[in-house]
Design a protein around this motif. Structure first.
Motif, PDB file in Angstrom:
ATOM      1  N   LEU A 264       0.784  -1.284   0.040  1.00 42.91           N
ATOM      2  CA  LEU A 264      -0.299   0.369   0.067  1.00 42.91           C
ATOM      3  C   LEU A 264       1.006   1.088   0.032  1.00 42.91           C
ATOM      4  CD1 LEU A 264      -1.475   0.596   3.591  1.00 42.91           C
ATOM      5  CD2 LEU A 264       0.021  -1.759   3.134  1.00 42.91           C
TER       6      LEU A 264
ATOM      7  N   GLY B  36      -4.120   0.348  -3.043  1.00 45.17           N
ATOM      8  CA  GLY B  36      -3.238  -1.135  -2.152  1.00 45.17           C
ATOM      9  C   GLY B  36      -3.046  -2.463  -3.693  1.00 45.17           C
TER      10      GLY B  36
ATOM     11  N   LEU C 104      -8.922  -3.247   1.160  1.00 49.10           N
ATOM     12  CA  LEU C 104      -8.021  -3.882   1.317  1.00 49.10           C
ATOM     13  C   LEU C 104      -8.208  -4.787   2.489  1.00 49.10           C
ATOM     14  CD1 LEU C 104      -5.582  -3.917  -0.389  1.00 49.10           C
ATOM     15  CD2 LEU C 104      -4.377  -2.684   1.599  1.00 49.10           C
TER      16      LEU C 104
ATOM     17  N   THR D  64       2.984  -1.899  -6.390  1.00 49.58           N
ATOM     18  CA  THR D  64       2.337  -0.960  -5.807  1.00 49.58           C
ATOM     19  C   THR D  64       2.682   0.725  -6.562  1.00 49.58           C
ATOM     20  OG1 THR D  64       2.174  -2.461  -3.445  1.00 49.58           O
ATOM     21  CG2 THR D  64       1.169   0.467  -4.044  1.00 49.58           C
TER      22      THR D  64
END
Length: 427
Positions: free
Chosen positions: A184, A202, A234, A371
Motif C-alpha cells: 500500500l 493497495g 484492502l 504498488t
C-alpha cells in the motif's frame, strides 16, 4: 431510411438494412455505421418492449400495484436514443411509482446496461468531454456531457455500495500461487479547496514459485482522514485471497511509513521494506563516508559493494547499521550529518525488515514496484492531469471504476453480477 423493421415474432426481430455505397470507402463505412445504429435502435426498442408487462396488476410484498397506463420515456442505447411506451405502476394510495421494464431490463438512470458499461469503461480512462468526443466521432452517438457524468457516477456508486457484498472469483492461473505480496502507498491528489491530499492505493500481487507475477488486485480510495475506508477495502480483499490460498506465504512490502506497517504487520508473515527505498539511504551514507570531491571513485565503489551486501548477504542490514554508527562526523557538513543520521534512524527501525537474501532465496519480491506503478496507473494517469481539481465524490467514483477495470477479469464479473441482480430502479 437505411433500416426498416420487418417483423417481430416472439423473441425474433427481423430488420432489413439498405446501405448506399458512397464515393469512397470511408464515406461508405460512415453510411454502414448509420444503418447499423438505426437497426440497433429498432432492435433495442423492441427488446425493451419485451421486458414490459401486459398491464396486469402485480404484487410487491403484501401490496397490489396497478398500472397508470403506458407512459412514453426515452432510453439511451449504444446505437441511439429510443422512445418506448411502458407500464408504470403505483399503489392505490399513490406515492412512488415502479416500472417493471426498467427493473427487468437493468436500466441505469435511462441507459441500457451495455451503453452504461461502455460509458463507464471510457470514463474510467478519460474525462467526460473526451468520452463525448469518442462516442460522437467513433460511434456516431451524440450524448450530453452532463448525462455521461451522471451515468458514470451511478455505476461508480454501485461499485462502492456492492464491493463489501459481492465477491469476485479469482481468475484461473497458469501456475500455482506460492506467495502473495501485499502493498500500500499514497500519492498526491488535488482535491477541491483542501489542496493536495493523499489518495491511497493497495495491491495484492500473486507470484509463482519462480517469482513470476501471475495476477494483481487493485484497491484505491480518495483522501480521507484515518484511511479507515481504504484499509477496510484492502482487508476484505486480502481475506478473500487468503481464503482461496491459505497455505502460501504472505509478504508485506512497502516503504518505511509507520502507518503502512501498522496494517501490514498483523496481516503478513514476512515483512520487507522496499529494497530501493532502503538502498537509497546508502547513497547518503556513501557521501558521508567519502565526502571529498576527489573521493568520488571510492564513494561509488563503497556504494556498489554496500548495495550488493544488503541484497545478498544475511544480516547485512545490521552490519551496515553498525558501520554507519562508527563513521566519523567531525568535519562533515550539516547536510552530510543530517543525511547520515536519517540513514541510521531508518536502518535502526527497519533492519529487521531487510532480509533480502532470504527473500531472494525463496523467489519472493523485494521491491514495492507493483504498488508504486499502481499509484501512477490507477491515480496519476487519470486524476492528476494538467489543471485537474476534484471533488471527493467525483474522485471516489473514478477511482472505484478504475481499480475495478484494471484488475484482470473483475470488470466482466462486475457486469455479470449487475446483469444477475439488477441496478437501482429508475422511475
Amino acid at each position: 431510411m437505411p433500416a426498416t423493421l420487418i417483423e417481430v415474432k416472439g423473441t425474433q426481430v427481423k430488420i432489413e438494412l439498405t446501405v448506399a455505397l458512397g464515393r469512397s470507402m470511408l464515406d461508405t463505412e460512415e453510411r454502414i455505421q448509420e444503418a447499423l445504429n438505426e437497426a440497433g435502435s429498432l432492435a433495442s426498442r423492441e427488446a425493451l418492449k419485451y421486458f414490459d408487462t401486459d398491464g396486469s396488476p402485480i404484487q410487491i410484498g403484501l401490496e397490489i400495484w396497478r398500472t397508470k397506463g403506458q407512459q412514453p420515456k426515452c432510453y439511451q442505447t449504444p446505437y441511439g436514443e429510443v422512445e418506448v411506451a411502458r407500464h408504470v405502476y403505483q399503489r392505490s394510495g399513490g406515492g412512488a411509482t415502479y416500472c417493471p421494464l426498467e427493473r427487468d431490463a437493468r436500466i441505469v438512470i435511462t441507459s441500457t446496461p451495455r451503453f452504461a458499461k461502455q460509458v463507464s469503461s471510457k470514463l474510467a480512462q478519460g474525462v467526460a468531454r473526451e468520452v463525448q468526443r469518442d462516442l460522437a466521432e467513433n460511434h456516431a452517438r451524440p450524448v450530453a456531457v452532463s448525462y455521461l457524468q451522471r451515468l458514470g457516477e451511478a455505476i461508480g456508486t454501485v461499485v462502492q455500495v456492492k464491493e463489501a457484498e459481492w465477491e469476485y472469483a479469482l481468475p484461473a492461473l497458469d501456475a500455482t500461487v506460492a506467495s502473495v505480496a501485499v502493498g500500500l502507498d499514497g500519492t498526491g491528489l488535488l482535491l477541491g479547496e483542501d489542496g493536495w491530499r493523499q489518495a491511497m492505493v493497495g495491491t495484492l500481487a500473486l507470484f509463482d514459485a519462480a517469482g513470476e507475477r501471475l495476477h494483481t488486485l487493485y484497491v484505491a480510495a480518495t483522501p480521507e482522514y484515518g484511511k479507515a475506508t481504504f484499509l477496510g477495502r484492502l482487508e476484505r480483499e486480502l481475506a478473500r485471497v487468503k481464503a482461496a490460498y491459505p497455505e502460501v506465504t504472505y509478504l508485506g512490502l512497502a516503504d518505511g511509513a509507520e502507518d503502512n506497517w501498522r496494517f501490514l504487520t498483523p496481516h503478513t508473515a514476512v515483512q520487507l521494506v522496499d529494497f530501493y527505498h532502503a538502498s537509497s539511504y546508502l547513497q547518503a551514507v556513501a557521501g558521508a563516508a567519502f565526502p571529498r570531491a576527489e573521493d568520488q571513485k571510492q564513494r561509488a565503489t563503497w556504494l556498489t559493494d554496500a548495495c550488493h551486501r544488503l541484497k545478498h548477504e544475511p544480516d547485512a542490514a545490521r552490519a551496515l547499521l553498525q558501520e554507519m554508527k562508527r563513521l566519523p562526523t567531525a568535519g562533515l557538513s550539516a547536510l552530510h550529518r543530517q543525511q547520515l543520521q536519517s540513514a541510521i534512524t531508518y536502518f535502526y527501525y527497519h533492519h529487521h525488515q531487510m532480509n533480502y537474501a532470504a527473500a531472494l532465496e525463496h523467489h519472493w519480491p523485494i521491491g514495492s514496484g507493483v504498488t508504486e506503478a499502481a499509484c501512477k496507473t490507477v491515480v496519476k494517469q487519470r486524476l492528476c492531469r494538467s489543471g485537474m481539481r476534484w471533488k471527493e465524490k467525483g474522485a471516489a467514483v473514478v477511482l472505484s471504476l478504475r481499480a475495478l477495470l484494471l484488475t484482470p477479469d473483475r470488470w466482466r464479473q462486475f457486469w455479470e453480477k449487475l446483469d444477475q441482480f439488477g441496478f437501482p430502479v429508475a422511475t
